[in-house]
Design a protein around this motif. Structure first.
Motif, PDB file in Angstrom:
ATOM      1  N   VAL A  41      38.325 -43.300  16.049  1.00 25.53           N
ATOM      2  CA  VAL A  41      37.451 -42.868  14.955  1.00 25.53           C
ATOM      3  C   VAL A  41      37.307 -41.345  14.999  1.00 25.53           C
ATOM      4  O   VAL A  41      37.375 -40.680  13.962  1.00 25.53           O
ATOM      5  CB  VAL A  41      36.069 -43.554  15.025  1.00 25.53           C
ATOM      6  N   GLU A  42      37.128 -40.792  16.185  1.00 27.54           N
ATOM      7  CA  GLU A  42      37.025 -39.334  16.334  1.00 27.54           C
ATOM      8  C   GLU A  42      38.249 -38.641  15.732  1.00 27.54           C
ATOM      9  O   GLU A  42      38.127 -37.623  15.064  1.00 27.54           O
ATOM     10  CB  GLU A  42      36.911 -38.940  17.817  1.00 27.54           C
ATOM     11  N   GLN A  43      39.431 -39.205  15.989  1.00 32.73           N
ATOM     12  CA  GLN A  43      40.686 -38.589  15.524  1.00 32.73           C
ATOM     13  C   GLN A  43      40.906 -38.803  14.033  1.00 32.73           C
ATOM     14  O   GLN A  43      41.604 -38.023  13.396  1.00 32.73           O
ATOM     15  CB  GLN A  43      41.866 -39.117  16.324  1.00 32.73           C
ATOM     16  N   CYS A  44      40.364 -39.878  13.497  1.00 31.89           N
ATOM     17  CA  CYS A  44      40.435 -40.174  12.062  1.00 31.89           C
ATOM     18  C   CYS A  44      41.847 -39.937  11.497  1.00 31.89           C
ATOM     19  O   CYS A  44      42.027 -39.232  10.513  1.00 31.89           O
ATOM     20  CB  CYS A  44      39.402 -39.343  11.296  1.00 31.89           C
ATOM     21  N   ALA A  45      42.838 -40.536  12.144  1.00 29.75           N
ATOM     22  CA  ALA A  45      44.222 -40.351  11.702  1.00 29.75           C
ATOM     23  C   ALA A  45      44.424 -40.873  10.273  1.00 29.75           C
ATOM     24  O   ALA A  45      45.058 -40.223   9.451  1.00 29.75           O
ATOM     25  CB  ALA A  45      45.181 -41.036  12.656  1.00 29.75           C
ATOM     26  N   ALA A  53      39.555 -49.721  14.393  1.00 32.88           N
ATOM     27  CA  ALA A  53      38.634 -49.329  15.466  1.00 32.88           C
ATOM     28  C   ALA A  53      37.253 -49.941  15.225  1.00 32.88           C
ATOM     29  O   ALA A  53      36.604 -50.415  16.161  1.00 32.88           O
ATOM     30  CB  ALA A  53      38.545 -47.816  15.559  1.00 32.88           C
ATOM     31  N   GLN A  54      36.824 -49.957  13.962  1.00 27.06           N
ATOM     32  CA  GLN A  54      35.537 -50.562  13.637  1.00 27.06           C
ATOM     33  C   GLN A  54      35.540 -52.041  14.021  1.00 27.06           C
ATOM     34  O   GLN A  54      34.567 -52.540  14.596  1.00 27.06           O
ATOM     35  CB  GLN A  54      35.221 -50.406  12.149  1.00 27.06           C
ATOM     36  N   SER A  55      36.614 -52.739  13.733  1.00 25.06           N
ATOM     37  CA  SER A  55      36.713 -54.160  14.095  1.00 25.06           C
ATOM     38  C   SER A  55      36.623 -54.360  15.599  1.00 25.06           C
ATOM     39  O   SER A  55      35.973 -55.295  16.074  1.00 25.06           O
ATOM     40  CB  SER A  55      38.022 -54.751  13.576  1.00 25.06           C
ATOM     41  N   VAL A  56      37.273 -53.487  16.362  1.00 27.64           N
ATOM     42  CA  VAL A  56      37.219 -53.561  17.826  1.00 27.64           C
ATOM     43  C   VAL A  56      35.776 -53.382  18.300  1.00 27.64           C
ATOM     44  O   VAL A  56      35.295 -54.101  19.187  1.00 27.64           O
ATOM     45  CB  VAL A  56      38.148 -52.500  18.466  1.00 27.64           C
ATOM     46  N   LEU A  57      35.068 -52.440  17.713  1.00 22.49           N
ATOM     47  CA  LEU A  57      33.689 -52.168  18.114  1.00 22.49           C
ATOM     48  C   LEU A  57      32.753 -53.322  17.768  1.00 22.49           C
ATOM     49  O   LEU A  57      31.873 -53.685  18.566  1.00 22.49           O
ATOM     50  CB  LEU A  57      33.216 -50.861  17.478  1.00 22.49           C
ATOM     51  N   ALA A 109      31.453 -45.904   8.126  1.00 21.84           N
ATOM     52  CA  ALA A 109      31.245 -44.755   7.234  1.00 21.84           C
ATOM     53  C   ALA A 109      32.474 -43.851   7.220  1.00 21.84           C
ATOM     54  O   ALA A 109      32.873 -43.351   6.165  1.00 21.84           O
ATOM     55  CB  ALA A 109      30.007 -43.969   7.674  1.00 21.84           C
ATOM     56  N   MET A 110      33.095 -43.675   8.374  1.00 14.63           N
ATOM     57  CA  MET A 110      34.282 -42.818   8.445  1.00 14.63           C
ATOM     58  C   MET A 110      35.464 -43.474   7.723  1.00 14.63           C
ATOM     59  O   MET A 110      36.245 -42.797   7.057  1.00 14.63           O
ATOM     60  CB  MET A 110      34.663 -42.506   9.899  1.00 14.63           C
ATOM     61  N   ALA A 111      35.578 -44.784   7.814  1.00 12.74           N
ATOM     62  CA  ALA A 111      36.662 -45.505   7.144  1.00 12.74           C
ATOM     63  C   ALA A 111      36.520 -45.418   5.627  1.00 12.74           C
ATOM     64  O   ALA A 111      37.509 -45.529   4.902  1.00 12.74           O
ATOM     65  CB  ALA A 111      36.686 -46.963   7.584  1.00 12.74           C
ATOM     66  N   ASP A 112      35.297 -45.214   5.168  1.00 10.10           N
ATOM     67  CA  ASP A 112      35.050 -45.080   3.728  1.00 10.10           C
ATOM     68  C   ASP A 112      35.331 -43.670   3.221  1.00 10.10           C
ATOM     69  O   ASP A 112      34.870 -43.292   2.149  1.00 10.10           O
ATOM     70  CB  ASP A 112      33.602 -45.471   3.397  1.00 10.10           C
ATOM     71  N   GLY A 113      36.063 -42.892   3.986  1.00 10.42           N
ATOM     72  CA  GLY A 113      36.498 -41.583   3.525  1.00 10.42           C
ATOM     73  C   GLY A 113      35.609 -40.422   3.905  1.00 10.42           C
ATOM     74  O   GLY A 113      35.742 -39.334   3.341  1.00 10.42           O
ATOM     75  N   SER A 120      35.873 -36.179  12.605  1.00 13.50           N
ATOM     76  CA  SER A 120      34.881 -37.170  12.169  1.00 13.50           C
ATOM     77  C   SER A 120      33.497 -36.606  12.445  1.00 13.50           C
ATOM     78  O   SER A 120      33.129 -36.399  13.598  1.00 13.50           O
ATOM     79  CB  SER A 120      35.049 -38.479  12.951  1.00 13.50           C
ATOM     80  N   PRO A 121      32.733 -36.344  11.396  1.00 17.25           N
ATOM     81  CA  PRO A 121      31.396 -35.822  11.620  1.00 17.25           C
ATOM     82  C   PRO A 121      30.525 -36.827  12.373  1.00 17.25           C
ATOM     83  O   PRO A 121      30.668 -38.035  12.189  1.00 17.25           O
ATOM     84  CB  PRO A 121      30.855 -35.564  10.215  1.00 17.25           C
ATOM     85  N   HIS A 122      29.681 -36.310  13.227  1.00 14.50           N
ATOM     86  CA  HIS A 122      28.766 -37.163  13.977  1.00 14.50           C
ATOM     87  C   HIS A 122      27.514 -37.389  13.144  1.00 14.50           C
ATOM     88  O   HIS A 122      26.859 -36.452  12.715  1.00 14.50           O
ATOM     89  CB  HIS A 122      28.427 -36.520  15.324  1.00 14.50           C
ATOM     90  N   THR A 123      27.233 -38.661  12.922  1.00 16.81           N
ATOM     91  CA  THR A 123      26.098 -39.077  12.103  1.00 16.81           C
ATOM     92  C   THR A 123      24.974 -39.595  13.000  1.00 16.81           C
ATOM     93  O   THR A 123      25.107 -39.637  14.227  1.00 16.81           O
ATOM     94  CB  THR A 123      26.535 -40.195  11.148  1.00 16.81           C
TER      95      THR A 123
END
Length: 164
Positions: A41-45, A53-57, A109-113, A120-123
């Motif tokens: 998620v940090e790398q947001c490739a 990654a979200q599914s893994v979490l 939130a990151m997956a939604d663009g 990846s901004p820290h929320t």
């Protein structure tokens, strides 16, 4: 000699310690997957890798909640110091599940663009994940201090906080 049924709780200290050790082994499997998912998620490739990654979490949070439930059903009455150690472990796994859930919301939130490649901004969800992870680490360290003498006594592997 009669055998115990599968539904009976182990009564010997050795069997009780082995049951806890089995759960500790199950927990060790998810830590690296969680770390890899947060890094992804940090790398947001790209959006698919962040969604994965979200599914893994999410899965990790559910797995840890399951471990808490299983731990709560164990009889540790024969283990000296077992009950307080298990309370600490239960708290640690609950905090880890809360961290995983917060990181999963952040990943969503990151997956939604909301991120760009490499950034990846820290929320608030990321902040919550970090805080819960810190509490979990402290409790895992406390658990290891209590558990390792029990493990040695019953010829089971000792653990590090990073492995639970």
């Amino acid at each position: 000699m009669p055998t115990a049924s599968a539904t009976e709780q182990p009564s010997s200290a050795q069997a009780q310690a082995a049951a806890v050790d089995q759960l500790l082994g199950q927990a060790a499997n998810s830590r690296q997957q969680v770390e890899n998912a947060v890094t992804a998620v940090e790398q947001c490739a790209d959006s698919p890798s962040v969604s994965s990654a979200q599914s893994v979490l999410i899965r990790a949070a559910l797995d840890r909640q399951s471990l808490v439930a299983e731990l709560g059903s164990l009889n540790v009455s024969q283990l000296q110091g077992g009950a307080p150690a298990m309370l600490t472990l239960s708290r640690a796994w609950s905090e880890s599940a809360a961290a995983d859930s917060a990181y999963a919301r952040w990943a969503g939130a990151m997956a939604d663009g909301r991120c760009t490649a490499g950034s990846s901004p820290h929320t608030a969800d990321w902040d919550e994940g970090l805080a819960e992870s810190g509490k979990a680490s402290a409790d895992k360290n406390a658990f290891v201090v209590a558990w390792d003498p029990i493990a040695v006594r019953y010829n089971l592997p000792t653990r590090s906080a990073d492995a639970i």
